[in-house]
Enzyme design. Structure first.
Site, PDB file in Angstrom:
ATOM      1  CB  ALA A  69     -20.736 -11.401  -4.401  1.00 41.39           C
ATOM      2  N   GLY A 113     -22.846 -15.535  -6.866  1.00 36.42           N
ATOM      3  CA  GLY A 113     -23.960 -15.211  -5.976  1.00 36.42           C
ATOM      4  C   GLY A 113     -25.286 -15.076  -6.710  1.00 36.42           C
ATOM      5  CD  GLU A 116     -23.273 -18.871  -4.095  1.00 34.05           C
ATOM      6  OE1 GLU A 116     -22.920 -17.678  -4.296  1.00 34.05           O
ATOM      7  OE2 GLU A 116     -22.670 -19.631  -3.331  1.00 34.05           O
ATOM      8  CD  GLU A 136     -18.859 -18.304  -6.736  1.00 35.14           C
ATOM      9  OE1 GLU A 136     -18.763 -19.221  -7.576  1.00 35.14           O
ATOM     10  OE2 GLU A 136     -19.945 -17.920  -6.262  1.00 35.14           O
TER      11      GLU A 136
HETATM   12  N1  CAA Z   1     -18.993  -7.619  -9.661  1.00 37.31           N
HETATM   13  C1  CAA Z   1     -18.734  -6.343 -10.005  1.00 37.31           C
HETATM   14  N2  CAA Z   1     -18.863  -5.890 -11.268  1.00 37.31           N
HETATM   15  C2  CAA Z   1     -19.220  -6.780 -12.204  1.00 37.31           C
HETATM   16  C3  CAA Z   1     -19.486  -8.124 -11.909  1.00 37.31           C
HETATM   17  C4  CAA Z   1     -19.361  -8.538 -10.548  1.00 37.31           C
HETATM   18  N3  CAA Z   1     -19.633  -9.792 -10.151  1.00 37.31           N
HETATM   19  N4  CAA Z   1     -19.819  -8.767 -13.055  1.00 37.31           N
HETATM   20  C5  CAA Z   1     -19.769  -7.842 -14.021  1.00 37.31           C
HETATM   21  N5  CAA Z   1     -19.415  -6.646 -13.523  1.00 37.31           N
HETATM   22  C6  CAA Z   1     -19.227  -5.375 -14.240  1.00 37.31           C
HETATM   23  C7  CAA Z   1     -17.957  -5.395 -15.041  1.00 37.31           C
HETATM   24  O1  CAA Z   1     -16.846  -5.075 -14.238  1.00 37.31           O
HETATM   25  C8  CAA Z   1     -18.252  -4.346 -16.092  1.00 37.31           C
HETATM   26  O2  CAA Z   1     -18.064  -3.067 -15.506  1.00 37.31           O
HETATM   27  P1  CAA Z   1     -17.346  -1.883 -16.367  1.00 37.31           P
HETATM   28  O3  CAA Z   1     -18.285  -1.648 -17.521  1.00 37.31           O
HETATM   29  O4  CAA Z   1     -17.303  -0.747 -15.398  1.00 37.31           O
HETATM   30  O5  CAA Z   1     -16.036  -2.411 -16.798  1.00 37.31           O
HETATM   31  C9  CAA Z   1     -19.750  -4.515 -16.336  1.00 37.31           C
HETATM   32  O6  CAA Z   1     -20.261  -5.227 -15.210  1.00 37.31           O
HETATM   33  C10 CAA Z   1     -20.049  -5.337 -17.564  1.00 37.31           C
HETATM   34  O7  CAA Z   1     -19.327  -6.567 -17.479  1.00 37.31           O
HETATM   35  P2  CAA Z   1     -18.384  -7.116 -18.640  1.00 37.31           P
HETATM   36  O8  CAA Z   1     -17.789  -5.997 -19.435  1.00 37.31           O
HETATM   37  O9  CAA Z   1     -17.419  -8.094 -18.029  1.00 37.31           O
HETATM   38  O10 CAA Z   1     -19.467  -7.871 -19.558  1.00 37.31           O
HETATM   39  P3  CAA Z   1     -19.237  -9.132 -20.498  1.00 37.31           P
HETATM   40  O11 CAA Z   1     -20.523  -9.293 -21.241  1.00 37.31           O
HETATM   41  O12 CAA Z   1     -17.963  -9.025 -21.254  1.00 37.31           O
HETATM   42  O13 CAA Z   1     -19.069 -10.376 -19.473  1.00 37.31           O
HETATM   43  C11 CAA Z   1     -19.629 -11.710 -17.547  1.00 37.31           C
HETATM   44  C12 CAA Z   1     -20.134 -10.764 -18.661  1.00 37.31           C
HETATM   45  C13 CAA Z   1     -19.166 -13.040 -18.164  1.00 37.31           C
HETATM   46  C14 CAA Z   1     -20.811 -11.955 -16.619  1.00 37.31           C
HETATM   47  C15 CAA Z   1     -18.449 -11.065 -16.774  1.00 37.31           C
HETATM   48  O14 CAA Z   1     -18.828  -9.757 -16.383  1.00 37.31           O
HETATM   49  C16 CAA Z   1     -18.021 -11.798 -15.543  1.00 37.31           C
HETATM   50  O15 CAA Z   1     -17.327 -12.801 -15.648  1.00 37.31           O
HETATM   51  N6  CAA Z   1     -18.409 -11.302 -14.336  1.00 37.31           N
HETATM   52  C17 CAA Z   1     -17.964 -11.832 -13.070  1.00 37.31           C
HETATM   53  C18 CAA Z   1     -18.684 -13.134 -12.749  1.00 37.31           C
HETATM   54  C19 CAA Z   1     -18.164 -13.679 -11.434  1.00 37.31           C
HETATM   55  O16 CAA Z   1     -16.993 -13.985 -11.279  1.00 37.31           O
HETATM   56  N7  CAA Z   1     -19.087 -13.845 -10.451  1.00 37.31           N
HETATM   57  C20 CAA Z   1     -18.743 -14.385  -9.158  1.00 37.31           C
HETATM   58  C21 CAA Z   1     -18.514 -13.282  -8.176  1.00 37.31           C
HETATM   59  S1  CAA Z   1     -17.943 -13.861  -6.604  1.00 37.31           S
HETATM   60  C22 CAA Z   1     -19.345 -14.358  -5.778  1.00 37.31           C
HETATM   61  O17 CAA Z   1     -20.439 -14.288  -6.278  1.00 37.31           O
HETATM   62  C23 CAA Z   1     -19.137 -14.888  -4.375  1.00 37.31           C
HETATM   63  C24 CAA Z   1     -20.324 -15.570  -3.789  1.00 37.31           C
HETATM   64  O18 CAA Z   1     -20.446 -16.787  -3.855  1.00 37.31           O
HETATM   65  C25 CAA Z   1     -21.341 -14.833  -3.091  1.00 37.31           C
END
Ligand code: CAA
Length: 262
Positions: A69, A113, A116, A136
């Site tokens: 998400a 998400g 999911e 999460e």
């Molecule tokens: N939401 C918003 N933006 C996101 C994102 C997310 N879930 N995941 C990645 N991005 C964005 C980053 O902020 C980044 O943006 P900028 O270039 O503007 O800084 C861009 O995508 C690229 O990401 P990274 O620079 O972090 O890329 P990476 O290769 O170093 O890492 C990753 C990749 C491990 C996937 C890392 O991006 C990450 O950990 N993302 C978040 C994953 C996460 O926590 N997901 C759970 C979300 S909560 C949820 O989903 C609730 C639910 O149950 C519905």
């Protein structure tokens, strides 16, 4: 339909095609925001209603199926924004009402998400680069789109607890070993394998395919006795279709069946 966060296309030969939905927010690793989920729901509903479509495939990019998400959208949410507006339920549950098979073709990250969403599909075909996780907990929340319920059903309690409590990722090999995904293929073959699986479904009798999906899903929603009775009644009703006569006649006469979707 014109979409901004997804791309839709048709694939395959024959009377019934495959509807392919490609999640397309590459800069955000396909983070799932409201606009994307609205578009995904519209595309799914349109494909489901189209008699020329037999099967649907959802995919992302090589780097990410979806990284979860959209955290930037959620960061400032309070309880009124979440509980008050029934966040997630409104446009994330559409996929559950889709009656045709939906295959997830996953490469790269399928996190939160994203994992999911993949689990809401009927089965997952993964590239060898796929990484699954429910991170999460690292954000001070828990999975909110069914992760705590579907992951244990897919991989068992021990693995699900490990994933949900530590937030660690599972690679494609572990995902296949634990039953989260049905097949792992080299990245270069992901789309051809997923579209071939969809094509093979397109060629079947759509009535039996929909009933098979409905019946397998029932296994996760009730008791064994109820599920078996549900399956039995669907099985009985398929003997009212032209395609059942055709399928069995073709087998007995050693020919390929010609299904008429009735
Ligand atoms: N939401 C918003 N933006 C996101 C994102 C997310 N879930 N995941 C990645 N991005 C964005 C980053 O902020 C980044 O943006 P900028 O270039 O503007 O800084 C861009 O995508 C690229 O990401 P990274 O620079 O972090 O890329 P990476 O290769 O170093 O890492 C990753 C990749 C491990 C996937 C890392 O991006 C990450 O950990 N993302 C978040 C994953 C996460 O926590 N997901 C759970 C979300 S909560 C949820 O989903 C609730 C639910 O149950 C519905």
């Amino acid at each position: 339909m014109i979409f901004e966060n997804i791309i839709t296309s048709l694939h395959g030969e024959g009377e019934r095609k495959t509807g392919l939905i490609t999640l397309n927010r590459p800069k955000q690793l396909n983070a799932l925001n409201d606009a994307l989920m609205d578009e995904l729901g519209s595309a799914l509903r349109a494909f489901d209603a189209d008699a020329g479509i037999g099967c649907i495939v959802i995919t992302g990019s090589e780097k990410a199926f979806a990284a979860g998400a959209d955290i930037s959208a959620m960061a400032k949410f309070n309880l009124t924004d979440t509980y008050g507006s029934d966040f997630i339920t409104r446009n994330w549950e559409t996929i559950r009402s889709i009656r045709k098979p939906v295959i997830a073709a996953v490469a790269g990250f399928a996190l939160g998400g994203g994992c999911e969403l993949a689990m809401m599909c009927d089965f997952i075909i993964a590239a060898d680069t796929a990484k699954f996780g429910q991170p999460e907990i690292k954000l001070g929340i828990i999975p909110g789109a069914g992760g705590t319920q579907r992951l244990p059903r897919a991989v068992g309690k021990a693995k699900a607890m490990d994933m949900v409590l530590t937030g660690r990722m599972m690679d494609a090999t572990e995902a296949e070993r634990t039953g989260l995904v049905s097949r792992v293929v080299p990245l270069a073959e992901l789309m051809s394998v997923a579209l071939a699986a969809a094509q093979s479904i397109n060629e079947l009798s759509g009535m039996s395919v929909m009933m098979a999906k409905e019946s397998v899903n029932r296994a996760f929603e009730g008791t064994l006795a109820d599920g078996v009775m549900f399956e039995r009644r669907l099985f009985h009703s398929l003997f009212a279709t032209v395609d059942q006569k055709e399928g069995m006649d073709a087998f007995l006469n050693k020919r390929k069946p010609v299904f008429v979707q009735r």
